[in-house]
Design an enzyme around this catalytic site. Structure first.
Site, PDB file in Angstrom:
ATOM      1  N   GLN A 115      -4.661  28.789  -8.561  1.00  0.00           N
ATOM      2  CA  GLN A 115      -4.178  28.280  -7.135  1.00  0.00           C
ATOM      3  C   GLN A 115      -2.827  28.787  -7.086  1.00  0.00           C
ATOM      4  O   GLN A 115      -2.117  29.211  -8.383  1.00  0.00           O
ATOM      5  CB  GLN A 115      -3.438  26.852  -7.706  1.00  0.00           C
ATOM      6  CG  GLN A 115      -2.368  26.478  -6.927  1.00  0.00           C
ATOM      7  CD  GLN A 115      -2.319  24.447  -6.605  1.00  0.00           C
ATOM      8  OE1 GLN A 115      -2.831  23.688  -7.476  1.00  0.00           O
ATOM      9  NE2 GLN A 115      -1.489  24.190  -5.594  1.00  0.00           N
ATOM     10  N   TYR A 117       0.099  29.105  -5.641  1.00  0.00           N
ATOM     11  CA  TYR A 117       1.228  28.694  -5.001  1.00  0.00           C
ATOM     12  C   TYR A 117       2.963  28.751  -5.545  1.00  0.00           C
ATOM     13  O   TYR A 117       3.215  29.497  -4.225  1.00  0.00           O
ATOM     14  CB  TYR A 117       1.257  27.059  -4.590  1.00  0.00           C
ATOM     15  CG  TYR A 117      -0.003  26.142  -3.769  1.00  0.00           C
ATOM     16  CD1 TYR A 117      -0.703  26.984  -3.243  1.00  0.00           C
ATOM     17  CD2 TYR A 117      -0.168  25.247  -3.988  1.00  0.00           C
ATOM     18  CE1 TYR A 117      -1.493  26.849  -2.102  1.00  0.00           C
ATOM     19  CE2 TYR A 117      -0.519  24.379  -2.239  1.00  0.00           C
ATOM     20  CZ  TYR A 117      -1.430  25.157  -2.220  1.00  0.00           C
ATOM     21  OH  TYR A 117      -1.959  24.611  -0.945  1.00  0.00           O
ATOM     22  N   SER A 118       3.349  28.667  -6.007  1.00  0.00           N
ATOM     23  CA  SER A 118       4.404  29.129  -7.119  1.00  0.00           C
ATOM     24  C   SER A 118       4.781  30.164  -6.649  1.00  0.00           C
ATOM     25  O   SER A 118       4.277  31.273  -7.095  1.00  0.00           O
ATOM     26  CB  SER A 118       4.943  28.564  -8.505  1.00  0.00           C
ATOM     27  OG  SER A 118       4.603  26.911  -8.398  1.00  0.00           O
ATOM     28  N   GLU A 236      -4.087  16.273  -5.654  1.00  0.00           N
ATOM     29  CA  GLU A 236      -4.158  16.507  -6.815  1.00  0.00           C
ATOM     30  C   GLU A 236      -4.698  15.274  -7.766  1.00  0.00           C
ATOM     31  O   GLU A 236      -4.105  15.766  -8.912  1.00  0.00           O
ATOM     32  CB  GLU A 236      -2.552  17.377  -6.535  1.00  0.00           C
ATOM     33  CG  GLU A 236      -2.885  19.123  -6.385  1.00  0.00           C
ATOM     34  CD  GLU A 236      -1.487  19.213  -7.182  1.00  0.00           C
ATOM     35  OE1 GLU A 236      -1.694  21.013  -7.479  1.00  0.00           O
ATOM     36  OE2 GLU A 236      -0.597  19.410  -7.265  1.00  0.00           O
TER      37      GLU A 236
END
Length: 384
Positions: A115, A117-118, A236
Site C-alpha cells: 500500500q 499511501y504514507s 481496513e
C-alpha cells in the site's frame, strides 16, 4: 446486531480447523503458503463476489475462519493487503477488465500487494501526499516520482496501489489518483527496508523515479483517488479485529505464565493489572461483535483502534513488569558479529511501542471522533 454462530457455522469451523491442521506448518515459506491457501479457495472468503477462484462465506463464517487461523500454527499472511484492502476496492470501484486481471491472481496467491499511501511529509495527513504522476502521451501511461514510507511488505510485493497527485498545482484531496504500479521496475522502483527496534524489517521506504503505471491501471478515474482511498480505508478493520484479539489472548496467556513463573502474580498491584487486561480484552471483543457488519458508523473504526492500540501497548509494558530485571536480558549472549535476539515477550514490548502510531495515530483517531462524530470544529490544516 444479534451476533451468534449457527449450527452450520460450527460445522464450517470444524472443517476449517481440520484443513488447517492438515496443511499449516510453522516455518513455511510465506509466498508458497499463499498459493496453498489460494488453491483451496480460502483467499477472498469475505469478497461480495465469487467466481475468481475464491470461496465466499457469511459474516459469521468469515469470523470463524479468522479465529481458527489465529489459533493455528499457520504462517503470518503475506497476501492480506491484496485480499482485504485492494480486492474489495476493485470490486467497488474497478472496471470489469481490472477485476478480471487482478482478482484471480490475488485469489490464487500468485501476486502480492503493498500500500503506497504514507509519505515522509504526509504520514497521518493522507491528503498531503506529494508523490506525482505525470501523463506521458508518447508512452501511453503515467510516470510516477516520489517517496512512500512505512510500506508494509514492500520487499515481498509484486504490485503497489499508489495514491499520487496527477493534477499539477492541486492541493489537499483534490487532484489525486489511485494507480496500480508494478514493483518490478529496476532503476525506477527502489525498496529500502527500515530496521525496527525488534531487529526485523517489515516496513520499507519505497522510491519511485519515473516508475510506469498504465492508463488501464487507473482506478476510479483521474482525480478520483481520494474517494477510492477513503473507500479502501473503510475495509481496513472488521472481521480481522476479532482474529487479532485471538492473538492478543495468546499473548496475555504468556504474560500470565511469566507472572506465575517469576512470582510476580503474588504482587497485588501486578495481579490487578493482569485482571484489568483480561477484562478489557473481553470488552473489546464484545464491542467488535456489536459493531461488526454495521455501516455508516464513522467513529467505530477510530474507537476500535484507540482501544486495541492502547491495550496492546500496556500489555507489552506489563510483560516487562512481571519479568522484573530478567526482562533486560536476551535469550542468547550478544556478540558484535550477530544481531541481538529477543524472546516473545521482549518482542511484544518493543513492537507494541508503535501500536499507537501506525494505522493512524491516537491523535488522528481522536480528531476523527471529535469532528465526524461529536461535530466539534474542524482542526485547521496546513496548506501544501
Amino acid at each position: 446486531m444479534d451476533f451468534g454462530f449457527a449450527a452450520e457455522d460450527e460445522v464450517f469451523r470444524a472443517d476449517v480447523r481440520a484443513w488447517l491442521s492438515d496443511h499449516a506448518e510453522s516455518g513455511q515459506d510465506r509466498r508458497s503458503w499463499e498459493r496453498v491457501l489460494g488453491k483451496a479457495g480460502w483467499i477472498g472468503l469475505g469478497w461480495p463476489e465469487p467466481g475468481y477462484g475464491n470461496r465466499t462465506g457469511t459474516l459469521t463464517q468469515q469470523v470463524a475462519w479468522a479465529e481458527e487461523y489465529a489459533r493455528s500454527s499457520a504462517p503470518p499472511r503475506s497476501g492480506h493487503i491484496g485480499e482485504n484492502l485492494l480486492a474489495p476496492t476493485l470490486i467497488a470501484h474497478g472496471t470489469d477488465e481490472q477485476k478480471a486481471r487482478f482478482l484471480p491472481a490475488i485469489a490464487a496467491g500468485d501476486e502480492l500487494w503493498c500500500q503506497g499511501y504514507s509519505e515522509p511529509g504526509a504520514g497521518s495527513d493522507l491528503a498531503g501526499v506529494r508523490t506525482a504522476a505525470v501523463w506521458d502521451a508518447g508512452d501511453g501511461g503515467y510516470r510516477i516520482s516520489g517517496q512512500k514510507i512505512w510500506t508494509s511488505l514492500a520487499h515481498e510485493a509484486d504490485w503497489c496501489f499508489v495514491l499520487a497527485r496527477t493534477e499539477v498545482g492541486s492541493r489537499r484531496h483534490r487532484g489525486l489518483s489511485f494507480l496500480l504500479v508494478p514493483m518490478d521496475q529496476p532503476g525506477r522502483v527502489e525498496v529500502r527496508p527500515i530496521r525496527q527496534l525488534t531487529g526485523t524489517s517489515e516496513f520499507n521506504e519505497v522510491f519511485f523515479d519515473g516508475a510506469r503505471a498504465r492508463r488501464e491501471h487507473l482506478v476510479g478515474g483521474e482525480g478520483g483517488g481520494w474517494g477510492v482511498a477513503m473507500s479502501l480505508l473503510g475495509f481496513e478493520r472488521g472481521v480481522s479485529t476479532l482474529a487479532q484479539q485471538i492473538g492478543f489472548a495468546g499473548e496475555l496467556g504468556r504474560v500470565v505464565e511469566a507472572a506465575v513463573a517469576s512470582g510476580a502474580v503474588l504482587d497485588p498491584v501486578l495481579r490487578d493489572r493482569l485482571v484489568r487486561q483480561w477484562a478489557e480484552l473481553r470488552a473489546m471483543r464484545w464491542n467488535a461483535l456489536r459493531t461488526l457488519g454495521r455501516a455508516g458508523d464513522a467513529g467505530a473504526p477510530s474507537v476500535a483502534k484507540l482501544l486495541w492500540g492502547g491495550w496492546h501497548q500496556r500489555l507489552g509494558e506489563l510483560a516487562m513488569s512481571v519479568r522484573g530485571a530478567a526482562a533486560t536480558v536476551g535469550p542468547a549472549d550478544w556478540s558484535p558479529t550477530a544481531s541481538y535476539e529477543l524472546d516473545l515477550l521482549q518482542h511484544l514490548f518493543l513492537f507494541s511501542r508503535a501500536d499507537t502510531i501506525y494505522g493512524g495515530s491516537d491523535q488522528v483517531q481522536r480528531t476523527i471522533i471529535a469532528e465526524r462524530v461529536l461535530g466539534l470544529p474542524r482542526e485547521p490544516k496546513g496548506v501544501v
